[in-house]
Write a protein that holds these residues in place. Structure first.
Motif, PDB file in Angstrom:
ATOM      1  N   PRO A 183       0.834  -1.216   0.000  1.00 37.68           N
ATOM      2  CA  PRO A 183       0.000   0.000   0.000  1.00 37.68           C
ATOM      3  C   PRO A 183       0.861   1.256   0.000  1.00 37.68           C
ATOM      4  O   PRO A 183       2.038   1.233   0.369  1.00 37.68           O
ATOM      5  CB  PRO A 183      -0.807  -0.125   1.293  1.00 37.68           C
ATOM      6  N   TYR A 184       0.220   2.360  -0.420  1.00 35.75           N
ATOM      7  CA  TYR A 184       0.918   3.649  -0.452  1.00 35.75           C
ATOM      8  C   TYR A 184       1.330   4.075   0.955  1.00 35.75           C
ATOM      9  O   TYR A 184       2.417   4.608   1.162  1.00 35.75           O
ATOM     10  CB  TYR A 184      -0.002   4.684  -1.100  1.00 35.75           C
ATOM     11  N   ALA A 202       6.262   3.169  -7.934  1.00 34.97           N
ATOM     12  CA  ALA A 202       5.520   4.233  -7.256  1.00 34.97           C
ATOM     13  C   ALA A 202       6.166   4.572  -5.922  1.00 34.97           C
ATOM     14  O   ALA A 202       6.835   3.736  -5.301  1.00 34.97           O
ATOM     15  CB  ALA A 202       4.068   3.803  -7.036  1.00 34.97           C
ATOM     16  N   PRO A 203       5.990   5.804  -5.430  1.00 38.20           N
ATOM     17  CA  PRO A 203       6.522   6.173  -4.107  1.00 38.20           C
ATOM     18  C   PRO A 203       5.752   5.479  -2.996  1.00 38.20           C
ATOM     19  O   PRO A 203       4.647   4.956  -3.202  1.00 38.20           O
ATOM     20  CB  PRO A 203       6.337   7.694  -4.062  1.00 38.20           C
ATOM     21  N   ILE A 204       6.311   5.511  -1.800  1.00 35.66           N
ATOM     22  CA  ILE A 204       5.692   4.829  -0.657  1.00 35.66           C
ATOM     23  C   ILE A 204       5.974   5.632   0.605  1.00 35.66           C
ATOM     24  O   ILE A 204       6.973   6.358   0.698  1.00 35.66           O
ATOM     25  CB  ILE A 204       6.245   3.392  -0.527  1.00 35.66           C
ATOM     26  N   HIS A 205       5.041   5.527   1.576  1.00 35.93           N
ATOM     27  CA  HIS A 205       5.183   6.181   2.878  1.00 35.93           C
ATOM     28  C   HIS A 205       5.453   5.103   3.926  1.00 35.93           C
ATOM     29  O   HIS A 205       4.643   4.177   4.091  1.00 35.93           O
ATOM     30  CB  HIS A 205       3.911   6.942   3.237  1.00 35.93           C
ATOM     31  N   GLY A 220      19.975   4.544  -0.214  1.00 36.21           N
ATOM     32  CA  GLY A 220      19.696   4.372  -1.633  1.00 36.21           C
ATOM     33  C   GLY A 220      18.288   3.958  -1.967  1.00 36.21           C
ATOM     34  O   GLY A 220      17.995   3.677  -3.135  1.00 36.21           O
ATOM     35  N   CYS A 221      17.402   3.931  -0.999  1.00 36.60           N
ATOM     36  CA  CYS A 221      16.019   3.536  -1.266  1.00 36.60           C
ATOM     37  C   CYS A 221      15.278   4.747  -1.837  1.00 36.60           C
ATOM     38  O   CYS A 221      14.748   5.585  -1.098  1.00 36.60           O
ATOM     39  CB  CYS A 221      15.347   3.034   0.012  1.00 36.60           C
ATOM     40  N   GLY A 222      15.244   4.855  -3.136  1.00 32.76           N
ATOM     41  CA  GLY A 222      14.657   6.012  -3.786  1.00 32.76           C
ATOM     42  C   GLY A 222      13.153   6.003  -3.870  1.00 32.76           C
ATOM     43  O   GLY A 222      12.562   6.959  -4.392  1.00 32.76           O
ATOM     44  N   GLN A 223      12.515   4.944  -3.391  1.00 33.88           N
ATOM     45  CA  GLN A 223      11.055   4.877  -3.467  1.00 33.88           C
ATOM     46  C   GLN A 223      10.384   5.536  -2.270  1.00 33.88           C
ATOM     47  O   GLN A 223       9.172   5.729  -2.285  1.00 33.88           O
ATOM     48  CB  GLN A 223      10.588   3.415  -3.569  1.00 33.88           C
ATOM     49  N   ILE A 224      11.112   5.837  -1.216  1.00 32.80           N
ATOM     50  CA  ILE A 224      10.503   6.372   0.004  1.00 32.80           C
ATOM     51  C   ILE A 224      10.182   7.847  -0.207  1.00 32.80           C
ATOM     52  O   ILE A 224      11.063   8.667  -0.488  1.00 32.80           O
ATOM     53  CB  ILE A 224      11.439   6.194   1.206  1.00 32.80           C
ATOM     54  N   GLU A 225       8.915   8.207  -0.046  1.00 27.91           N
ATOM     55  CA  GLU A 225       8.468   9.594  -0.146  1.00 27.91           C
ATOM     56  C   GLU A 225       8.239  10.205   1.228  1.00 27.91           C
ATOM     57  O   GLU A 225       8.564  11.368   1.448  1.00 27.91           O
ATOM     58  CB  GLU A 225       7.189   9.659  -0.977  1.00 27.91           C
ATOM     59  N   ASN A 226       7.672   9.440   2.151  1.00 29.69           N
ATOM     60  CA  ASN A 226       7.469   9.873   3.533  1.00 29.69           C
ATOM     61  C   ASN A 226       8.131   8.857   4.447  1.00 29.69           C
ATOM     62  O   ASN A 226       7.908   7.644   4.305  1.00 29.69           O
ATOM     63  CB  ASN A 226       5.980   9.981   3.885  1.00 29.69           C
ATOM     64  N   LEU A 227       8.902   9.348   5.402  1.00 34.31           N
ATOM     65  CA  LEU A 227       9.608   8.484   6.342  1.00 34.31           C
ATOM     66  C   LEU A 227       9.467   9.076   7.731  1.00 34.31           C
ATOM     67  O   LEU A 227       9.871  10.218   7.965  1.00 34.31           O
ATOM     68  CB  LEU A 227      11.086   8.364   5.961  1.00 34.31           C
ATOM     69  N   LEU A 255      12.456  11.541  -1.198  1.00 29.79           N
ATOM     70  CA  LEU A 255      11.986  11.835   0.164  1.00 29.79           C
ATOM     71  C   LEU A 255      11.447  13.255   0.243  1.00 29.79           C
ATOM     72  O   LEU A 255      12.153  14.219  -0.048  1.00 29.79           O
ATOM     73  CB  LEU A 255      13.120  11.636   1.161  1.00 29.79           C
ATOM     74  N   GLN A 256      10.175  13.371   0.671  1.00 29.14           N
ATOM     75  CA  GLN A 256       9.528  14.677   0.825  1.00 29.14           C
ATOM     76  C   GLN A 256       9.140  14.976   2.267  1.00 29.14           C
ATOM     77  O   GLN A 256       9.005  16.132   2.635  1.00 29.14           O
ATOM     78  CB  GLN A 256       8.282  14.750  -0.059  1.00 29.14           C
ATOM     79  N   MET A 257       8.923  13.956   3.068  1.00 30.93           N
ATOM     80  CA  MET A 257       8.518  14.171   4.461  1.00 30.93           C
ATOM     81  C   MET A 257       9.399  13.329   5.373  1.00 30.93           C
ATOM     82  O   MET A 257       9.536  12.121   5.158  1.00 30.93           O
ATOM     83  CB  MET A 257       7.044  13.800   4.653  1.00 30.93           C
TER      84      MET A 257
END
Length: 1432
Positions: free
Chosen positions: A636-637, A663-666, A684-691, A716-718
């Motif tokens: 899931p997202y 797709a990105p993931i939180h 190097g995990c480029g899929q993480i958008e929110n952590l 990473l955005q958050m």
């Protein structure tokens, strides 16, 4: 030759065996240690020659029974270089049941069954059965010291250097590197202040063994629970503690006892503490009671270690916990051996409820990078392959992450020791990519070169699987065939130990060297054994949740079994499995495909966080890219992980799977115990958008590892790091890393107990994060000076648009600069004006500093700061300590700060005296739209409007005025100011000063004043009425809830005469609602001088004042005659038009008469309304009389004796018709004559409505008789008066006496209508419509008589009146009328239009039968029958 050799009956074979073992005494010692774990090898054998020592050891092995002896012989043949002929003789003679003779002679039979191993002390039979000996204290102390020395000596012998197995490095059994230890949560302190397991170190630092115990206080139960996942080294650490104590390192303990729950679970009877210590561990040589008394007296220096608490069995019956767990509970709670130290190891999961609340929880988190290197250095010490092993770990990231588990690190080192000499560097990436293949290489490394014992591996795997299914981890000789025991001992797959089964009884038990090894061997059996089909295999591929289940008392033993099955499903493992399956590659391939298919189904399901981690492990073990991609895309997202432990290996596996996701993931880690170096696995995990991480386990080491990972996450955005124990050192690493993440949009450091300087260091990165939208620093306890520094940052940083601080909250909201396409494409000539209007288009800042303990000097500093800053959208300083002076300063500065929307100074200690100061301070503020002050509710809020635009040119202004003249009044633009001084305790003495302060605000626009909820009283109301003219044109004035009396309320009515702006006065006396309002459509633009020079505008204003009615609404008020007289006298001078709305519970006849008598004195009155007011039955007559007494009344409307409305003509209107409506007034027959007499005095009645009364037939008959006297020229409505056919017939009979009636209609059905229409003059033709009258035959003659007398009646319509053709014929025959036209329509039956001759024939048809003509007529029947007769 020894007796055993003689009894065996083969002298040469026995001698050969002795000579063979004499050559390798170390190997024999190792096997003695394996088969007889508690045997003392050196205490009494040092004086014997080597051959005698071997014979003695063989005798000890032989007396253990055939299973042990056969297993030993198999080990001899497997591991030693035995000639072939001797091996055949040994296996045929000693290696089978037939070769083990049962005729041991008298010596063998004389040995009791409970014979113990040589070197072990015989336990006493019962500690409490022997009589207590009277000894002196010195003797007791000597006995206790002797036992303590025996206890230490026994531990020293147990932990002597072990002999490595065949092909194993010497360090295989000796290497020990302490894992990461971290205290889980703060324990509840005991009353004495002692905390068990208080680790005085930062996370990730080495913890010495002595740091696990705090021995300053010697009271109360002190318990430590060591938590760690499988393979973290819990058992190793327990034995390490015992070894260190034996070596004299733990001097704080005189005695140390180590127990394993896997052995204790076999005890079925309840034990005393002395039985636990002496029967199951080590018995004193004498006087057990004395020794136990000493231990009990010095319990604070006794340490009890229980390994494997998660394996403690709890019975399902109602008798409570098992015997061992009961004893453990009493030890923890201090009811037994009070004061002793208790340490237990366990896997994370459900722990027994017997643990005390103050127990300290310590997590074992495995190895980090430096510890892995240290372990490898120790393992390969003095070996040429050491450097190669370190290089392999540095280049193989997967292997390095696996080595974070100490057990896997040991396996990896063993595999590297086996692989490095024969393989080129870098081969570990291909040979050791997964945990499964790591174990596979270990099995190959432990096997003889070039020979893989397939059958033994599968058979041992079957034993392992059977143990997992039955929950069995301890096996006896009867459970495992002797060749398998020998195979396990030879290849270090099995360990042995003594299992106490009772006083004086012990038995050798076997277990796999580690639980994960048992699971791996079971997986090998499932995948390679022909006994297992693929359907059975897939039942074991399940996902186990790590969340604690309340009903699950014990953790499962097969947690890693699905992972090993998935790993064996890899194509890399197929040759190995095919070899084990004796070449049946098709069967192996089918099983591997079945496992992959099950994982594909699991990947598409919605799983909890723990199961997601388990699935990732399984998928990663398969090394199937297609399966990994399916799993990654199905996640899931929003992927949450809550409240279960995670390791570096877990996160590394998750990262491996996410590499296959587009797709990105939180990722949200909330409450998960994380290892300090876990973030390194996310590199190097480029899929993480929110952590986000939220855990008190995260400290500086965690932050440092996270800082190394953040710059590598491109999406990473958050970033969230909340609830941690991070300090300035950890934040410094993060502050350096954040500028390397320019894509960040949100950063949160909530609840981290950060210091003031650390917070200031964090906000320094704001200019370096161009896309940041939110920075959350809440719950970090900063001081006021730091808050002001943060406010300065908000003012100076060009991207900050809001700073919100409220108690624990501290949040920055930012607006990154953006350029739109429209801005980039504008014409060059417009760009110059952009620079001129740069200030107007600059950012707008919202500043909320709520409940921050700001004082007056802070307000001064804040004002100076804000005056230099940008435009302010909102400033909220509520909940501080500004008091009167601070509020005044802020109010004075409001006009200079250019606040666009709101200034909130609530809850700042403002007083009544301060209210005047605030009002004076804002009087000159042009942009103030509303000020709300409520001292009771501690509210002080300023609302501002946008600053007025520049003056328009003359032509635009003229066009604007023309457009205003064309607009409707309700469409005129708004401009007003609200001053709400509610619940401030204002009294009459405050009004003059308040009005002076408000005087400056009146010239700025129409003013709304709200003085509700104060204490003005009658005096204040009177004084305010005098002061109101000086305030200019107000828009409204609210005086509600001020304790006014009726006299004061009525006194306010005089304001209609003195205040030109007052157009509506609403008074609810009981609820004390008093509101004075001006014209809603009048605006400040008409009163502030913007239009005075225009005659059209002045004329328009005068016209509006004349047309807009003034309204007085007085409700919930006792309307007595004196009050009404005074009210009307006050309203006499009120300019009109005037609308008067009165409401009370009941209005007496006297009060109504008084009110109606005063009507002529109010020429400007246009409307009088009595709503929701009870009236007497006499009220209809009083109101009807006004139609004649007051010529200005044009309409009287009375409904249900509760609502009365009188409409008046203006003075300019000529007298004309009037109407009266008296519905639901209970008028009956007795009222008709007097009521009609009152109506007859009216000159011209256009309409009278008497519907819904109680007239009945008699009343209606009386009314019809009086009709000629009533001058009605319109409609008379008598509907819903409960009339019958009698009234309809009487109406027909009355028509001749009412020449002005032009139409009458009666419906006696559900409609119940009865209406008569009049004309001003006599009507020549009349129409009568009768519907649903249900006439009976006896009514026909009466109806005919009435019709005969009504000569002016020209049309009669009968609808559903129950008259058939026969009755119609009779009716027509009875009607006698002179010459003329008469139309009768019957809507009930449908007949053709008939001429007079045929109508006459129809009437006389009863005398002459004309069958043919009647048949002809019936064919032409239609819905409407119209009979027209022309009488000649």
């Amino acid at each position: 030759m020894d007796p055993v050799g003689l009894q065996l009956g083969n002298k040469n074979l026995w001698s050969c065996l002795v000579r063979l073992l004499t050559k390798d005494p170390e190997w024999l010692n190792a096997k003695m240690k394996f088969f007889l774990p508690n045997t003392d090898l050196d205490s009494r054998n040092e004086t014997l020659d080597p051959e005698q020592r071997v014979i003695l050891q063989l005798n000890k092995l032989h007396v253990q029974g055939s299973d042990t002896w056969q297993s030993f012989i198999h080990c001899v043949c497997m591991q030693l270089e035995v000639p072939l002929d001797l091996e055949v003789l040994l296996l045929s003679t000693f290696g089978c049941d037939d070769g083990f003779t049962s005729q041991l002679g008298a010596e063998g039979k004389s040995q009791p069954e409970s014979q113990l191993h040589h070197g072990l002390k015989r336990p006493h039979q019962s500690c409490g059965s022997s009589p207590r000996r009277k000894q002196c204290k010195k003797q007791q102390l000597e006995l206790a010291k002797k036992y303590l020395q025996l206890l230490r000596t026994s531990a020293q012998q147990r932990y002597r250097s072990q002999i490595p197995g065949s092909g194993q490095p010497h360090a295989f059994h000796q290497v020990y590197v302490p894992p990461i230890l971290r205290r889980a949560t703060a324990s509840l302190d005991t009353p004495e202040g002692a905390v068990m397991g208080d680790l005085k170190v930062e996370d990730g630092a080495d913890v010495s063994i002595s740091d696990l115990f705090n021995t300053r206080v010697n009271k109360g139960p002190r318990v430590t629970v060591l938590l760690g996942k499988a393979g973290m080294g819990k058992t190793t650490l327990a034995h390490r503690l015992c070894q260190k104590w034996a070596e004299g390192h733990l001097n704080c303990f005189q005695a140390l006892f180590l127990f394993e729950f896997r052995q204790l679970n076999l005890i079925t009877r309840f034990l005393t503490p002395s039985e636990l210590l002496f029967d199951l561990y080590l018995s004193p040589e004498s006087d057990h009671d004395t020794v136990f008394q000493y231990l009990e007296k010095n319990a604070d220096q006794v340490l009890l270690i229980f390994d494997g608490l998660d394996e403690a069995l709890q019975p399902m019956g109602p008798d409570g916990p098992g015997p061992v767990l009961t004893l453990f509970s009493h030890l923890c709670n201090g009811t037994l051996l009070p004061g002793c130290r208790v340490m237990a190891t366990s896997r994370p999961g459900k722990l027994p409820a017997c643990l005390p609340a103050e127990a300290a929880m310590v997590h074992m988190l495995g190895f980090d990078g430096p510890r892995v290197e240290e372990y490898v250095n120790h393992f390969f010490s003095a070996q040429p392959s050491r450097e190669g092993a370190l290089v392999e770990l540095q280049t193989n990231g997967r292997l390095r992450s696996l080595c974070a588990v100490p057990a896997l690190c040991q396996v990896a080192c063993l595999c590297l020791h086996h692989l490095l000499p024969d393989h080129a560097p870098g081969q570990s990436v291909a040979l050791l990519p997964t945990m499964t293949q790591l174990y596979m290489q270990m099995v190959l490394a432990l096997s003889p070169p070039g020979h893989l014992p397939t059958s033994s591996l599968l058979d041992l795997g079957e034993v392992a699987l059977r143990g997992l299914e039955t929950g069995k981890v301890i096996f006896y000789a009867k459970d495992i065939a002797p060749p398998l025991i020998a195979f396990g001992a030879t290849h270090s797959l099995l360990t042995s130990f003594c299992v106490p089964t009772g006083p004086g009884h012990q038995q050798t038990g076997y277990a796999f060297t580690h639980l994960s090894l048992q699971e791996f061997l079971a997986a090998l059996h499932l995948m390679a054994s022909p006994k297992v089909n693929k359907d059975t295999l897939t039942q074991y591929v399940t996902l186990h949740s790590r969340w604690v289940q309340r009903t699950k008392a014990r953790l499962g033993l097969s947690d890693h079994l699905p992972t090993f099955l998935a790993g064996l499903a890899s194509c890399t493992c197929r040759p190995f499995l095919s070899h084990l399956a004796q070449g049946n590659e098709d069967c192996v391939g089918a099983k591997q495909a079945a496992v992959v298919q099950v994982l594909k189904k699991l990947a598409t399901r919605k799983l909890t966080g723990p199961k997601v981690v388990e699935l990732c492990h399984c998928v990663d073990e398969t090394q199937e890219p297609e399966l990994a991609s399916l799993t990654a895309q199905s996640l899931p997202y929003q992927l949450p992980f809550h409240n279960f432990p995670l390791t570096c290996t877990d996160l590394a596996t998750l990262t491996n799977i996410l590499e296959h996701r587009e797709a990105p993931i939180h990722l949200d880690f909330d409450g998960c115990p994380l290892e300090p170096h876990c973030p390194e696995a996310l590199v190097g995990c480029g899929q993480i958008e929110n952590l986000s991480f939220r855990s008190r386990k995260c400290g500086d080491t965690f932050a440092e590892a996270l800082s190394r990972s953040l710059p590598t996450m491109g999406r990473l955005q958050m970033l969230g790091l909340a609830g941690s124990k991070i300090t300035a050192r950890g934040i410094s690493h993060l502050v350096k890393a954040l500028p390397l993440c320019p894509q960040l949009k949100e950063v949160s450091f909530r609840d981290n107990q950060l210091s003031d300087q650390v917070v200031l260091n964090i906000v320094e990165v704001l200019p370096h994060l161009p896309r940041l939208r939110k920075l959350d620093l809440s719950s970090n306890s900063i001081c006021v000076s730091t808050l002001l520094c943060l406010a300065r940052v908000a003012v100076t940083c060009p991207t900050v648009r809001m700073l919100q601080a409220r108690e624990a909250d501290l949040i920055f909201l930012l607006s990154p600069p953006t350029e739109t396409t429209a801005e980039l494409q504008r014409a060059p000539d417009l760009q110059e004006s952009d620079g001129q209007r740069k200030g107007a288009q600059s950012r707008s800042l919202t500043l909320r500093l709520q409940k921050c303990q700001l004082q007056v000097h802070d307000a001064e500093a804040l004002i100076a700061l804000l005056q230099e800053g940008p435009h302010l959208e909102e400033v909220d300083l509520s909940g501080n300590q500004l008091e009167d002076e601070g509020c005044r300063l802020m109010a004075e500065a409001a006009s200079q700060l250019h606040i666009a929307r709101k200034l909130d100074l609530s809850d700042n200690g403002l007083s009544v005296a301060g209210v005047h100061c605030v009002l004076r301070a804002v009087s000159a503020c042009w942009t103030l739209a509303e000020l709300h002050i409520s001292l009771q509710h501690k509210t002080v809020i300023f609302m501002f409007a946008q600053e007025p635009e520049e003056q328009k040119g003359p032509q635009e202004r003229a066009a604007f005025l023309d457009s205003l003249m064309l607009q409707m009044p309700s469409e005129l633009p708004l401009s007003s100011r609200r001053m709400r001084l509610t619940h401030c305790g204002l009294q009459a003495k405050h009004l003059e000063q308040l009005c002076k302060a408000l005087g400056g605000s009146c010239h700025l626009g129409h003013l709304h004043l709200d003085f509700s909820g104060n204490a003005l009283g009658d005096e204040g109301a009177a004084r305010l009425a005098q002061l109101l003219p000086g305030l200019g044109a107000l828009q409204s004035l609210n005086l509600s809830e001020n304790g006014l009396s009726l006299d004061a309320v009525l006194g306010l009515v005089q304001c209609f005469s003195t205040l030109q702006w007052l157009f509506r006065l609403d008074i609810s006396f009981e609820s004390q609602h008093i509101l004075l309002r001006g014209d809603k459509t009048s605006r400040d633009m008409w009163a502030t001088g913007s239009l005075p020079d225009f005659p059209a505008a002045a004329e328009f204003l005068g016209f509006r004042q004349r047309c807009i009615p003034r309204s007085l609404c007085l409700s919930e008020c006792p309307l007595e005659p004196p009050s009404l007289t005074r009210l009307c006298a006050t309203l006499k001078d009120c300019p009109g038009p005037l609308e008067l709305q009165l409401s009370c519970e009941f209005l007496s006849d006297q009060s109504l008469e008084t009110l109606l008598d005063c009507l002529p004195q109010l020429p400007q009155l246009s409307l009088l309304q009595l709503s929701q007011t009870g009236l007497s039955p006499k009220s209809p007559f009083l109101l009807a009389n006004t139609l004649s007494l007051c010529p200005r009344v044009k309409k009287v409307d009375l409904r249900s004796l509760h609502h009365a409305t009188l409409h008046f003509r203006s003075n300019q209107e000529e007298e004309g018709m009037c109407c009266g409506r008296f519905t639901g007034c209970s008028l009956s027959q007795e009222h008709v004559e007097s009521f009609c007499w009152l109506l007859s005095k009216c000159k011209d009645l256009s309409q009278v409505d008497l519907s819904a009364n109680l007239l009945g037939d008699s009343g209606l008959r009386c009314l019809l008789e009086c009709l000629p006297q009533v001058p009605i020229s319109g409609l008379l409505d008598l509907s819903h008066n409960s009339v019958s056919q009698e009234s309809a017939l009487y109406l027909v009979e009355t028509l001749p006496s009412c020449p002005r009636v032009r139409e009458a209609s009666v419906n006696l059905g559900s409609e119940q209508s009865f209406r008569i229409h009049f004309s001003r003059e006599d009507q020549a033709g009349k129409t009568l419509r009768l519907s649903e009258c249900s006439f009976r035959p006896e009514h026909v003659s009466r109806l005919a008589t009435g019709l005969s007398q009504s000569l002016q009646l020209t049309e009669l319509t009968l609808t559903q009146c129950c008259l058939g053709q026969k009755q119609l014929a009779i009716l027509l025959s009875l009607v006698g009328r002179p010459a003329g036209l008469f139309s009768l329509r019957d809507s009930t039956r449908h007949t053709e239009k008939l001429s007079f001759p045929r109508l006459e024939a129809c009437a006389l048809g009863f005398k002459k039968k004309r069958k043919k003509e009647r048949k002809k007529e019936r064919k032409k029947v239609s819905e409407d029958t119209e009979l027209r007769t022309k009488i000649n």
